[in-house]
Write a protein that holds these residues in place. Structure first.
Motif, PDB file in Angstrom:
ATOM      1  N   ALA A  35     -18.114 -65.346 -19.997  1.00 15.75           N
ATOM      2  CA  ALA A  35     -16.979 -66.270 -19.885  1.00 15.75           C
ATOM      3  C   ALA A  35     -15.773 -65.597 -19.249  1.00 15.75           C
ATOM      4  O   ALA A  35     -14.957 -66.248 -18.584  1.00 15.75           O
ATOM      5  N   LYS A  36     -15.653 -64.297 -19.414  1.00 20.70           N
ATOM      6  CA  LYS A  36     -14.557 -63.557 -18.788  1.00 20.70           C
ATOM      7  C   LYS A  36     -14.872 -63.237 -17.328  1.00 20.70           C
ATOM      8  O   LYS A  36     -14.032 -63.439 -16.442  1.00 20.70           O
ATOM      9  N   GLU A  37     -16.073 -62.782 -17.060  1.00 20.47           N
ATOM     10  CA  GLU A  37     -16.422 -62.327 -15.723  1.00 20.47           C
ATOM     11  C   GLU A  37     -16.740 -63.465 -14.759  1.00 20.47           C
ATOM     12  O   GLU A  37     -16.537 -63.325 -13.545  1.00 20.47           O
ATOM     13  N   LEU A  38     -17.257 -64.570 -15.264  1.00 20.89           N
ATOM     14  CA  LEU A  38     -17.701 -65.650 -14.391  1.00 20.89           C
ATOM     15  C   LEU A  38     -16.699 -66.802 -14.318  1.00 20.89           C
ATOM     16  O   LEU A  38     -17.046 -67.905 -13.905  1.00 20.89           O
ATOM     17  N   ASN A  39     -15.482 -66.543 -14.723  1.00 18.34           N
ATOM     18  CA  ASN A  39     -14.397 -67.512 -14.554  1.00 18.34           C
ATOM     19  C   ASN A  39     -13.321 -66.939 -13.639  1.00 18.34           C
ATOM     20  O   ASN A  39     -12.124 -67.103 -13.875  1.00 18.34           O
ATOM     21  N   THR A  40     -13.756 -66.262 -12.604  1.00 19.98           N
ATOM     22  CA  THR A  40     -12.833 -65.649 -11.654  1.00 19.98           C
ATOM     23  C   THR A  40     -13.202 -66.079 -10.238  1.00 19.98           C
ATOM     24  O   THR A  40     -14.236 -66.707 -10.009  1.00 19.98           O
ATOM     25  N   SER A  41     -12.376 -65.715  -9.314  1.00 20.43           N
ATOM     26  CA  SER A  41     -12.592 -66.087  -7.921  1.00 20.43           C
ATOM     27  C   SER A  41     -13.549 -65.109  -7.241  1.00 20.43           C
ATOM     28  O   SER A  41     -13.464 -63.890  -7.456  1.00 20.43           O
ATOM     29  N   ILE A  42     -14.464 -65.649  -6.453  1.00 18.07           N
ATOM     30  CA  ILE A  42     -15.316 -64.837  -5.599  1.00 18.07           C
ATOM     31  C   ILE A  42     -14.544 -64.596  -4.305  1.00 18.07           C
ATOM     32  O   ILE A  42     -14.175 -65.538  -3.599  1.00 18.07           O
ATOM     33  N   THR A  43     -14.272 -63.331  -3.993  1.00 19.02           N
ATOM     34  CA  THR A  43     -13.461 -63.019  -2.824  1.00 19.02           C
ATOM     35  C   THR A  43     -14.222 -62.158  -1.826  1.00 19.02           C
ATOM     36  O   THR A  43     -15.186 -61.463  -2.178  1.00 19.02           O
ATOM     37  N   SER A  44     -13.769 -62.205  -0.590  1.00 20.21           N
ATOM     38  CA  SER A  44     -14.368 -61.439   0.504  1.00 20.21           C
ATOM     39  C   SER A  44     -13.247 -60.881   1.361  1.00 20.21           C
ATOM     40  O   SER A  44     -12.070 -61.192   1.160  1.00 20.21           O
ATOM     41  N   TRP A  45     -13.620 -60.062   2.346  1.00 19.72           N
ATOM     42  CA  TRP A  45     -12.679 -59.749   3.402  1.00 19.72           C
ATOM     43  C   TRP A  45     -12.510 -60.995   4.275  1.00 19.72           C
ATOM     44  O   TRP A  45     -13.337 -61.919   4.206  1.00 19.72           O
ATOM     45  N   ASP A  46     -11.496 -61.011   5.102  1.00 24.13           N
ATOM     46  CA  ASP A  46     -11.279 -62.146   5.995  1.00 24.13           C
ATOM     47  C   ASP A  46     -12.237 -62.010   7.176  1.00 24.13           C
ATOM     48  O   ASP A  46     -11.932 -61.384   8.189  1.00 24.13           O
ATOM     49  N   MET A  47     -13.428 -62.612   7.033  1.00 18.33           N
ATOM     50  CA  MET A  47     -14.527 -62.375   7.954  1.00 18.33           C
ATOM     51  C   MET A  47     -14.291 -62.930   9.354  1.00 18.33           C
ATOM     52  O   MET A  47     -15.043 -62.631  10.276  1.00 18.33           O
ATOM     53  N   GLY A  48     -13.281 -63.732   9.545  1.00 17.15           N
ATOM     54  CA  GLY A  48     -13.003 -64.286  10.861  1.00 17.15           C
ATOM     55  C   GLY A  48     -12.032 -63.463  11.684  1.00 17.15           C
ATOM     56  O   GLY A  48     -11.576 -63.916  12.747  1.00 17.15           O
ATOM     57  N   GLN A  49     -11.716 -62.250  11.237  1.00 16.96           N
ATOM     58  CA  GLN A  49     -10.725 -61.413  11.910  1.00 16.96           C
ATOM     59  C   GLN A  49     -11.387 -60.256  12.658  1.00 16.96           C
ATOM     60  O   GLN A  49     -12.290 -59.602  12.142  1.00 16.96           O
ATOM     61  N   GLU A  50     -10.898 -59.986  13.878  1.00 15.86           N
ATOM     62  CA  GLU A  50     -11.444 -58.912  14.695  1.00 15.86           C
ATOM     63  C   GLU A  50     -10.705 -57.594  14.495  1.00 15.86           C
ATOM     64  O   GLU A  50     -11.290 -56.521  14.639  1.00 15.86           O
ATOM     65  N   ALA A  51      -9.440 -57.656  14.166  1.00 16.28           N
ATOM     66  CA  ALA A  51      -8.638 -56.441  13.980  1.00 16.28           C
ATOM     67  C   ALA A  51      -8.622 -56.044  12.509  1.00 16.28           C
ATOM     68  O   ALA A  51      -8.635 -56.891  11.609  1.00 16.28           O
ATOM     69  N   ALA A  52      -8.584 -54.732  12.266  1.00 16.78           N
ATOM     70  CA  ALA A  52      -8.635 -54.225  10.894  1.00 16.78           C
ATOM     71  C   ALA A  52      -7.497 -54.768  10.043  1.00 16.78           C
ATOM     72  O   ALA A  52      -7.686 -55.110   8.873  1.00 16.78           O
ATOM     73  N   VAL A  53      -6.303 -54.874  10.610  1.00 14.08           N
ATOM     74  CA  VAL A  53      -5.149 -55.316   9.835  1.00 14.08           C
ATOM     75  C   VAL A  53      -5.325 -56.745   9.328  1.00 14.08           C
ATOM     76  O   VAL A  53      -4.787 -57.110   8.270  1.00 14.08           O
TER      77      VAL A  53
END
Length: 629
Positions: free
Chosen positions: A572-590
């Motif tokens: 209930a603690k671990e599975l009630n959070t947001s699944i996040t990623s890097w911004d996969m649509g970006q070409e530059a590291a920043v």
């Protein structure tokens, strides 16, 4: 009971033609066996029925058959990937529940009982072999009951099949209290152990058959599960009762359950040691290549899972070979920049950022409490130096999150700028493969038939000797490990910690053995020198948290996290959070190294157990539904 033997036995059809050396071992009873008597007239026919009992084993490592891979939060994928991914997205239902195993496993128990009732009739079966077969099937009964309990909680215990002329009311079985379920499971294992072999006689034809170490290791896992908060004193389930008022959960906590679990774990460990099992370490047979200690440590971690029948594999499922082959291609990415046109390599099984952040720092403590690790700036950029080139490409700019992490981070995960050892390059004094994972780079998003969604990849699934040849990727198959020795060590450490007033040397010993193989110092040394909470390991509660984290890291992506989070009542603690990623649509590291939310998971108390299908409830009014469904 079996006077009317004209009733045909219903058998599960399995596609076994790709099972390599295990094909003969896994042959099942053919469809044209007309009666029960025919199945037990001679040894060869009875053996096929034995393998029918084995054939019901859930296929760990199979995305279509293993909830532990996609039903939690450890791996994310494209929407509508499959039934178990629907559970991860919160779409479980009571009409045709996703991943429902009720009918199939009760069919398995029925066939196991048929075997036990009739194997004594086989005239040409040696008594020693008969006892072994009986023990194997008793073990399978225990395993199938255990699988049901983990999913559904209290279930009806099927000790014997009912007579074909039994009163229909007798067939409407009730759920048994969960403590009775665990007691029956362990009793079946106890009855089975003595007549099981210590090791398989012929690994070529018997790999995957049940042995004494497997039986005792499963008993240890069963008792640790029974002692865990989901089943031990779970007051939230006190309202779950049969229609006659029988309580199915005991809301009173019992420390004795942890005591019994600790004893069972140690007994299993001692037996495993007696037959030569030990934690795996990488000793390559290609001595012509330079292999540094850094690479050896990473490969000891990676191969402890992916090297078939290595020294710490207690139990592995041979039926999963084709599924694991598929899993490898779905996890693999295009590591070779000269080979970018292979459709089977997809890299789509993507660990979220929360999993990347779960691994320790290089100092062996969580990055949230390492006083030398800059957690607040974990998403800032940093360039890899010469001394980091075995983990991150020299001069490559990547996130601070990927630097100064423990060896299991680099052994298990692929990422932008990360080194990918092996796959045809084995001399780590030379240039190794590395990943480029920003938008439209060779390992990034934005290309047809390639669907990574977080920016991380599961290197652990991919055997290091898989190579790209022409337009195909060769794959080294391995049976999916169900129980490894490191798993058993950590179960023992957990049980010992809960059984004693304060953490003991015995508790530290076994968790530290796992950490040592992972290239880390002891718990005591790491926390004392690097943690913002240096006394954490001195208390039962602090050590509990450490052991839980160690299990989640050591057994990452091995179908363990989902079940552990549930039995600990931490889902209930671990599975009630947001699944996040890097911004996969970006070409530059920043731009790329910015967390992006993919999905907000929800998990309610009802989700700790699968719902029983409405169809089964309708057919048997004595079955009560799990709470909340």
């Amino acid at each position: 009971m079996m006077k009317k033997n004209i009733i045909k036995v219903a058998f599960v059809l399995l596609v076994l033609s790709t099972m390599c050396s295990c094909k003969k071992y896994l042959d099942v009873v053919p469809d044209n066996v007309p009666t029960i008597e025919s199945a037990f007239t001679m040894r060869t026919q009875a053996q096929k029925f034995l393998f029918t009992c084995y054939s019901y084993m859930p296929k760990e490592g199979d995305l279509t058959d293993d909830p532990g891979i996609l039903a939690g939060d450890e791996i994310w994928d494209q929407p509508l990937k499959g039934a178990y991914f629907q559970i991860a997205r919160g779409f479980q239902k009571v009409s045709s529940p996703y991943g429902d195993r009720w009918t199939n496993l009760y069919r398995a128990l029925r066939d196991c009982n048929i075997f036990l009732e009739n194997v004594g009739k086989v005239p040409d079966l040696d008594e020693e072999e008969r006892r072994r077969w009986i023990s194997e099937v008793k073990f399978l009964k225990a395993y199938y009951h255990f699988y049901l309990v983990r999913m559904y909680g209290p279930v009806p215990i099927i000790k014997n099949n009912l007579s074909i002329d039994a009163d229909p009311d007798m067939m409407r079985v009730k759920r048994d209290p969960v403590d009775s379920c665990f007691s029956y499971i362990t009793s079946q294992i106890d009855e089975a152990v003595e007549s099981l072999p210590l090791t398989v006689v012929n690994p070529t034809t018997e790999a995957g058959r049940i042995t004494q170490p497997i039986a005792l290791a499963l008993k240890a896992k069963v008792l640790v599960t029974a002692a865990s908060p989901l089943f031990n004193g779970n007051a939230e389930q006190a309202r779950l009762k049969n229609a006659d008022g029988t309580a199915l959960f005991n809301p009173v906590y019992s420390k004795v359950k942890w005591d019994s679990a600790a004893v069972a774990c140690k007994k299993a460990i001692d037996l495993c040691h007696s037959v030569g099992m030990k934690l795996y370490t990488f000793n390559p047979d290609f001595q012509q290549y330079n292999i540094t200690p850094t690479t050896k440590t990473q490969m000891s971690i990676r191969n402890s899972f992916a090297e078939k029948w290595n020294s710490e594999i207690i139990w592995a499922n041979t039926q999963t070979l084709p599924a694991v082959t598929t899993l490898q291609t779905l996890a693999a990415t295009w590591w070779d920049p000269t080979m970018l046109d292979i459709s089977s390599i997809r890299g789509e099984l993507s660990p979220p950022l929360k999993i990347a952040e779960m691994f320790y720092s290089r100092n062996g403590v969580p990055i949230t409490e390492d006083k030398t690790w800059n957690y607040n700036n974990r998403y800032s950029l940093r360039t890899a130096q010469e001394n980091e080139k075995l983990s991150i490409r020299k001069d490559y700019e990547t996130a601070q999150l990927n630097f100064d992490r423990e060896p299991r981070f680099y052994a298990d995960l692929g990422f932008d700028g990360g080194i990918w050892y092996g796959q045809g390059k084995y001399d780590d004094s030379q240039e190794l493969f590395y990943l480029q994972a920003k938008f439209k780079q060779r390992n990034g998003a934005g290309k047809a038939n390639f669907s990574t969604v977080t920016g991380y990849y599961i290197k652990k699934y991919v055997h290091y000797q898989n190579v790209i040849v022409g337009t195909t990727c060769s794959t080294n198959p391995f049976p999916w490990p169900i129980i490894r020795l490191s798993d058993l060590y950590l179960l023992y450490a957990e049980a010992q910690n809960e059984s004693e007033a304060t953490p003991s040397e015995e508790t530290f010993k076994y968790i530290n053995l796992v950490r040592e193989r992972a290239g880390l110092n002891s718990v005591q040394s790491s926390w004392t020198n690097f943690s913002t909470n240096p006394e954490k390991f001195s208390s039962t509660s602090g050590m509990r948290e450490i052991i839980h984290k160690e299990r989640l890291i050591e057994l990452a992506f091995e179908s363990q996290r989902l079940w552990d989070l549930r039995r600990w009542k931490e889902a209930a603690k671990e599975l009630n959070t947001s699944i996040t990623s890097w911004d996969m649509g970006q070409e530059a590291a920043v731009g790329y190294y910015r967390p992006v939310s993919l999905f907000n998971q929800t998990f309610a108390s009802k989700d700790y157990f699968w719902p029983i299908s409405e169809a089964n409830i309708t057919a048997n009014r004595n079955l009560v539904q799990n709470l909340g469904w």
